[in-house]
Design an enzyme around this catalytic site. Structure first.
Site, PDB file in Angstrom:
ATOM      1  N   GLU A  49      14.422  -0.123   4.970  1.00 12.20           N
ATOM      2  CA  GLU A  49      13.602  -1.333   5.059  1.00 12.20           C
ATOM      3  C   GLU A  49      14.520  -2.526   4.839  1.00 12.20           C
ATOM      4  OE1 GLU A  49       9.113   0.042   3.617  1.00 12.20           O
ATOM      5  OE2 GLU A  49      10.289  -1.330   2.387  1.00 12.20           O
ATOM      6  N   ASP A  60       6.582 -10.779  -3.875  1.00  9.91           N
ATOM      7  CA  ASP A  60       7.780 -10.281  -4.541  1.00  9.91           C
ATOM      8  C   ASP A  60       7.993 -10.931  -5.894  1.00  9.91           C
ATOM      9  OD1 ASP A  60       8.998  -8.488  -2.490  1.00  9.91           O
ATOM     10  OD2 ASP A  60       8.854 -10.313  -1.282  1.00  9.91           O
TER      11      ASP A  60
END
Length: 267
Positions: A49, A60
């Site tokens: 990824e 995040d």
């Protein structure tokens, strides 16, 4: 058959689970990304990824937020990330690569333009964190027609109604967020993850990979026992941050983290 489908079927046939590292493209500088990708594969990664740097990565935590900032200082943009994948494909035509990021960069260059460039470069899938399934039917269909798998997030709070939507749209694999929180969250209950994975398996045959909260070989092994794949990000990105002033050490050091997880998962 897509690279992702081929990889998961091969793993299933051998009784192994996918190890999927996440790193941010261009962190801590663009010259590190390509050797790092190859080092991850050598260490046992099954899928990569590759995070697309974004100025407001809302899903995040601080570790990956700072990774985006480091990459953006060097002007790394979506088309630069796609070019990195094209370079990777010159020597690795087998390892699936998924771009993970946010909607704005794709909108900026246009969905179809993005898909054409991505497929031509050898990108296999895309996970757009802030594109909800309710608004992605046309996009998902177009990506699929062009050969891009569309990967969706599932959380502990995802309702059955939304799960059915996601299962109908998702290809490649589904990404189960193991904890309520942002990337880097520490709490991880394997029993709860196993129960949710079993529940989702009743709705789809698409592989189910688990991320968030996996930070060492023990947690990777535990999650591998209840899922089709283990996604690990923040612990890798944190090691990259620690080595930002000595970037030549990053591929080997981060590769060692992945190798330890691979060994534990295969034991």
């Amino acid at each position: 058959m897509s690279r992702l489908q081929k990889r998961f079927e091969s793993l299933r046939a051998s009784g192994r689970k996918a190890l999927i590292p996440f790193v941010t493209a261009g962190d801590p500088n663009p010259d590190v990304t390509l050797p790092l990708m190859h080092a991850l594969v050598k260490a046992g990664a099954d899928v990569i990824e590759l995070g697309v740097p974004f100025s407001d990565p809302m899903a995040d935590g601080p570790v990956i937020q700072l990774a985006c900032e480091r990459a953006l200082v060097h002007g790394v943009r979506l088309l630069d990330v796609i070019a990195m994948v094209a370079e990777f494909r010159k020597t690795d035509t087998e390892t699936p690569v998924v771009l993970m990021g946010y909607l704005n960069p794709i909108e900026a260059i246009g969905y179809e333009n993005f898909a054409d460039h991505a497929v031509a470069a050898g990108v296999d899938g895309v996970l757009t964190v802030d594109l909800p399934p309710e608004e992605s039917h046309d996009t998902s269909r177009m990506f699929t027609e062009k050969g891009l798998d569309t990967i969706y997030l599932i959380s502990p709070a995802t309702s059955d109604a939304r799960l059915h939507q996601i299962c109908a749209l998702g290809t490649g694999y589904l990404y189960y967020v193991s904890v309520k929180g942002v990337t880097g969250s520490a709490a991880l209950n394997v029993g709860e993850v196993a129960a949710k994975i079993d529940h989702v398996r009743g709705m789809t045959d698409v592989p189910l990979a688990v991320g968030f909260g996996i930070r060492d070989p023990e947690s990777a092994k535990a999650i591998a026992s209840v899922s089709d794949g283990v996604i690990v990000g923040s612990v890798l990105v944190n090691r990259i941050a620690e080595l930002a002033e000595t970037p030549e050490q990053i591929p080997e050091q981060v590769g060692q983290l992945i190798a330890a997880m691979r060994s534990a998962m295969d034991a």
